[in-house]
Scaffold this motif. Sequence first.
Motif, PDB file in Angstrom:
ATOM      1  N   ASN A   1      -1.635  -4.050 -13.628  1.00  0.00           N
ATOM      2  CA  ASN A   1      -2.825  -4.585 -12.972  1.00  0.00           C
ATOM      3  C   ASN A   1      -2.500  -5.868 -12.209  1.00  0.00           C
ATOM      4  O   ASN A   1      -2.963  -6.080 -11.085  1.00  0.00           O
ATOM      5  CB  ASN A   1      -3.910  -4.842 -14.017  1.00  0.00           C
ATOM      6  N   LEU A   2      -1.700  -6.732 -12.822  1.00  0.00           N
ATOM      7  CA  LEU A   2      -1.250  -7.939 -12.120  1.00  0.00           C
ATOM      8  C   LEU A   2      -0.362  -7.587 -10.934  1.00  0.00           C
ATOM      9  O   LEU A   2      -0.420  -8.226  -9.877  1.00  0.00           O
ATOM     10  CB  LEU A   2      -0.495  -8.853 -13.093  1.00  0.00           C
ATOM     11  N   TRP A   3       0.467  -6.568 -11.112  1.00  0.00           N
ATOM     12  CA  TRP A   3       1.354  -6.122 -10.030  1.00  0.00           C
ATOM     13  C   TRP A   3       0.541  -5.632  -8.838  1.00  0.00           C
ATOM     14  O   TRP A   3       0.856  -5.922  -7.690  1.00  0.00           O
ATOM     15  CB  TRP A   3       2.256  -5.025 -10.579  1.00  0.00           C
ATOM     16  N   LEU A   4      -0.534  -4.899  -9.107  1.00  0.00           N
ATOM     17  CA  LEU A   4      -1.410  -4.432  -8.035  1.00  0.00           C
ATOM     18  C   LEU A   4      -2.148  -5.581  -7.366  1.00  0.00           C
ATOM     19  O   LEU A   4      -2.520  -5.490  -6.197  1.00  0.00           O
ATOM     20  CB  LEU A   4      -2.424  -3.421  -8.586  1.00  0.00           C
ATOM     21  N   ASP A   5      -2.354  -6.659  -8.119  1.00  0.00           N
ATOM     22  CA  ASP A   5      -3.068  -7.817  -7.585  1.00  0.00           C
ATOM     23  C   ASP A   5      -2.167  -8.732  -6.768  1.00  0.00           C
ATOM     24  O   ASP A   5      -2.610  -9.786  -6.326  1.00  0.00           O
ATOM     25  CB  ASP A   5      -3.701  -8.604  -8.735  1.00  0.00           C
ATOM     26  N   GLY A   6      -0.882  -8.325  -6.588  1.00  0.00           N
ATOM     27  CA  GLY A   6       0.023  -9.094  -5.741  1.00  0.00           C
ATOM     28  C   GLY A   6       0.840 -10.149  -6.456  1.00  0.00           C
ATOM     29  O   GLY A   6       1.394 -11.038  -5.806  1.00  0.00           O
TER      30      GLY A   6
ATOM     31  N   ALA B   1       0.829  -1.207   0.000  1.00  0.00           N
ATOM     32  CA  ALA B   1       0.000   0.000   0.000  1.00  0.00           C
ATOM     33  C   ALA B   1       0.861   1.254   0.000  1.00  0.00           C
ATOM     34  O   ALA B   1       0.533   2.248  -0.661  1.00  0.00           O
ATOM     35  CB  ALA B   1      -0.929  -0.011   1.215  1.00  0.00           C
ATOM     36  N   GLU B   2       1.981   1.220   0.729  1.00  0.00           N
ATOM     37  CA  GLU B   2       2.867   2.379   0.761  1.00  0.00           C
ATOM     38  C   GLU B   2       3.507   2.617  -0.607  1.00  0.00           C
ATOM     39  O   GLU B   2       3.646   3.763  -1.050  1.00  0.00           O
ATOM     40  CB  GLU B   2       3.948   2.193   1.822  1.00  0.00           C
ATOM     41  N   GLU B   3       3.899   1.543  -1.279  1.00  0.00           N
ATOM     42  CA  GLU B   3       4.511   1.690  -2.607  1.00  0.00           C
ATOM     43  C   GLU B   3       3.506   2.207  -3.619  1.00  0.00           C
ATOM     44  O   GLU B   3       3.854   3.007  -4.502  1.00  0.00           O
ATOM     45  CB  GLU B   3       5.080   0.348  -3.059  1.00  0.00           C
ATOM     46  N   GLN B   4       2.269   1.769  -3.513  1.00  0.00           N
ATOM     47  CA  GLN B   4       1.244   2.278  -4.420  1.00  0.00           C
ATOM     48  C   GLN B   4       1.035   3.774  -4.230  1.00  0.00           C
ATOM     49  O   GLN B   4       0.927   4.524  -5.201  1.00  0.00           O
ATOM     50  CB  GLN B   4      -0.068   1.530  -4.187  1.00  0.00           C
ATOM     51  N   GLN B   5       0.991   4.199  -2.964  1.00  0.00           N
ATOM     52  CA  GLN B   5       0.810   5.617  -2.689  1.00  0.00           C
ATOM     53  C   GLN B   5       2.008   6.435  -3.167  1.00  0.00           C
ATOM     54  O   GLN B   5       1.848   7.526  -3.730  1.00  0.00           O
ATOM     55  CB  GLN B   5       0.598   5.828  -1.184  1.00  0.00           C
ATOM     56  N   GLN B   6       3.215   5.895  -2.970  1.00  0.00           N
ATOM     57  CA  GLN B   6       4.412   6.594  -3.416  1.00  0.00           C
ATOM     58  C   GLN B   6       4.452   6.690  -4.941  1.00  0.00           C
ATOM     59  O   GLN B   6       4.826   7.723  -5.506  1.00  0.00           O
ATOM     60  CB  GLN B   6       5.658   5.879  -2.898  1.00  0.00           C
ATOM     61  N   LEU B   7       4.060   5.610  -5.602  1.00  0.00           N
ATOM     62  CA  LEU B   7       4.031   5.622  -7.065  1.00  0.00           C
ATOM     63  C   LEU B   7       3.015   6.633  -7.571  1.00  0.00           C
ATOM     64  O   LEU B   7       3.282   7.369  -8.530  1.00  0.00           O
ATOM     65  CB  LEU B   7       3.696   4.232  -7.589  1.00  0.00           C
ATOM     66  N   MET B   8       1.862   6.695  -6.950  1.00  0.00           N
ATOM     67  CA  MET B   8       0.843   7.643  -7.373  1.00  0.00           C
ATOM     68  C   MET B   8       1.319   9.080  -7.180  1.00  0.00           C
ATOM     69  O   MET B   8       1.026   9.957  -8.000  1.00  0.00           O
ATOM     70  CB  MET B   8      -0.445   7.401  -6.590  1.00  0.00           C
TER      71      MET B   8
ATOM     72  N   LEU C   1      -4.243   3.127 -10.350  1.00  0.00           N
ATOM     73  CA  LEU C   1      -3.969   3.194  -8.913  1.00  0.00           C
ATOM     74  C   LEU C   1      -5.137   3.804  -8.149  1.00  0.00           C
ATOM     75  O   LEU C   1      -5.393   3.423  -6.998  1.00  0.00           O
ATOM     76  CB  LEU C   1      -2.704   4.021  -8.673  1.00  0.00           C
ATOM     77  N   SER C   2      -5.833   4.754  -8.773  1.00  0.00           N
ATOM     78  CA  SER C   2      -6.970   5.367  -8.088  1.00  0.00           C
ATOM     79  C   SER C   2      -8.124   4.384  -7.896  1.00  0.00           C
ATOM     80  O   SER C   2      -9.011   4.630  -7.073  1.00  0.00           O
ATOM     81  CB  SER C   2      -7.454   6.588  -8.869  1.00  0.00           C
ATOM     82  N   HIS C   3      -8.135   3.288  -8.649  1.00  0.00           N
ATOM     83  CA  HIS C   3      -9.163   2.250  -8.506  1.00  0.00           C
ATOM     84  C   HIS C   3      -8.546   0.937  -8.022  1.00  0.00           C
ATOM     85  O   HIS C   3      -9.059  -0.143  -8.332  1.00  0.00           O
ATOM     86  CB  HIS C   3      -9.882   2.020  -9.833  1.00  0.00           C
TER      87      HIS C   3
ATOM     88  N   MET D   1       0.723   9.433 -21.588  1.00  0.00           N
ATOM     89  CA  MET D   1      -0.471   8.586 -21.533  1.00  0.00           C
ATOM     90  C   MET D   1      -0.293   7.438 -20.551  1.00  0.00           C
ATOM     91  O   MET D   1      -1.240   7.057 -19.853  1.00  0.00           O
ATOM     92  CB  MET D   1      -0.783   8.043 -22.929  1.00  0.00           C
ATOM     93  N   LEU D   2       0.904   6.873 -20.496  1.00  0.00           N
ATOM     94  CA  LEU D   2       1.143   5.774 -19.579  1.00  0.00           C
ATOM     95  C   LEU D   2       1.032   6.233 -18.127  1.00  0.00           C
ATOM     96  O   LEU D   2       0.488   5.522 -17.277  1.00  0.00           O
ATOM     97  CB  LEU D   2       2.525   5.164 -19.836  1.00  0.00           C
ATOM     98  N   ALA D   3       1.538   7.423 -17.818  1.00  0.00           N
ATOM     99  CA  ALA D   3       1.414   7.956 -16.461  1.00  0.00           C
ATOM    100  C   ALA D   3      -0.047   8.206 -16.109  1.00  0.00           C
ATOM    101  O   ALA D   3      -0.495   7.904 -14.995  1.00  0.00           O
ATOM    102  CB  ALA D   3       2.227   9.239 -16.330  1.00  0.00           C
ATOM    103  N   GLN D   4      -0.820   8.726 -17.050  1.00  0.00           N
ATOM    104  CA  GLN D   4      -2.232   8.966 -16.798  1.00  0.00           C
ATOM    105  C   GLN D   4      -2.985   7.658 -16.601  1.00  0.00           C
ATOM    106  O   GLN D   4      -3.839   7.554 -15.707  1.00  0.00           O
ATOM    107  CB  GLN D   4      -2.840   9.750 -17.962  1.00  0.00           C
ATOM    108  N   GLY D   5      -2.679   6.661 -17.424  1.00  0.00           N
ATOM    109  CA  GLY D   5      -3.336   5.368 -17.264  1.00  0.00           C
ATOM    110  C   GLY D   5      -2.972   4.695 -15.956  1.00  0.00           C
ATOM    111  O   GLY D   5      -3.827   4.070 -15.302  1.00  0.00           O
ATOM    112  N   THR D   6      -1.706   4.803 -15.547  1.00  0.00           N
ATOM    113  CA  THR D   6      -1.285   4.221 -14.269  1.00  0.00           C
ATOM    114  C   THR D   6      -1.953   4.930 -13.097  1.00  0.00           C
ATOM    115  O   THR D   6      -2.378   4.285 -12.127  1.00  0.00           O
ATOM    116  CB  THR D   6       0.241   4.311 -14.135  1.00  0.00           C
ATOM    117  N   ALA D   7      -2.059   6.255 -13.177  1.00  0.00           N
ATOM    118  CA  ALA D   7      -2.755   7.000 -12.125  1.00  0.00           C
ATOM    119  C   ALA D   7      -4.218   6.581 -12.034  1.00  0.00           C
ATOM    120  O   ALA D   7      -4.768   6.431 -10.931  1.00  0.00           O
ATOM    121  CB  ALA D   7      -2.640   8.490 -12.387  1.00  0.00           C
TER     122      ALA D   7
END
Length: 250
Positions: free
Chosen positions: A203-208, A61-68, A86-88, A77-83
């Motif tokens: 998406n897979l990375w966020l899923d663990g 969770a901390e890494e996701q927040q730091q990445l965001m 992460l927001s969802h 476009m890739l930064a916008q898509g990643t944001a």
Amino acid sequence: MSQPLYQQWSEQLGYLSWPLFICAFITLLITLERLALVLFELPKRDKWLAQLRAQARSATAEEQQQLMTNISKGRSMLAQGTALLLSHSDQPRAMREEIVSLWLVRQKGRLLSGLKILQIIGVVTPLLGLLGTVLGLIEMFGELGVSDGPVTPAQLASGLGLAMNTTAAGLIIAVPAITLAHLFTLWAERRCEKLAHALNLLNLWLDGFDGALSIGRDTTAQICSKAATCEQAQCCSSRSASGQTLAGQA
């Protein structure tokens, strides 16, 4: 005194000077805008993705927040898509995939915008050149018809000049327009494929899923090394199991 440039074009291209000039101007504007987008979307802008791939482990969770936080100011476009992803991050993976899919459809429309106009210009301008050819021949035969004396090169020059100049101008505009339209279309489709691939890995990375970001980037030697390691592990585990079985029988 030399004549202004637009007056020279008007004399050389006749009534079709303004339609051809407008087509050339639109082609130039779309080309410059697409080139600026290509330069802005260079992959080297997204250095944070290479850093994520280097760590090759799932996100906390901390890494996701730091990445965001790191990509919140990114405009690619890739930064916008990643944001957006992460927001969802609290949503199920299937829901995140649907959100990203809808976002990609919109981005593909943005990447392809204006290219249809280039293709239309590439079709229309040769027809304008052909129309200029016909008008030039009509003018030439009209001058020949009212002449009572012998035919002179001066009588042919005006009509033939209009015919040849409009044809050449139409082709000069059409060839770059059609070529650039196809090249920019290929780039847009390739860029959308790369965006979809990167966002699916994220998406897979966020899923663990550990090592999700390195999928498809392993070399042949690395794959063979991992396969050999897996075979050794399976062999050792089978030997250990057989040894325990023999010990139990003894």
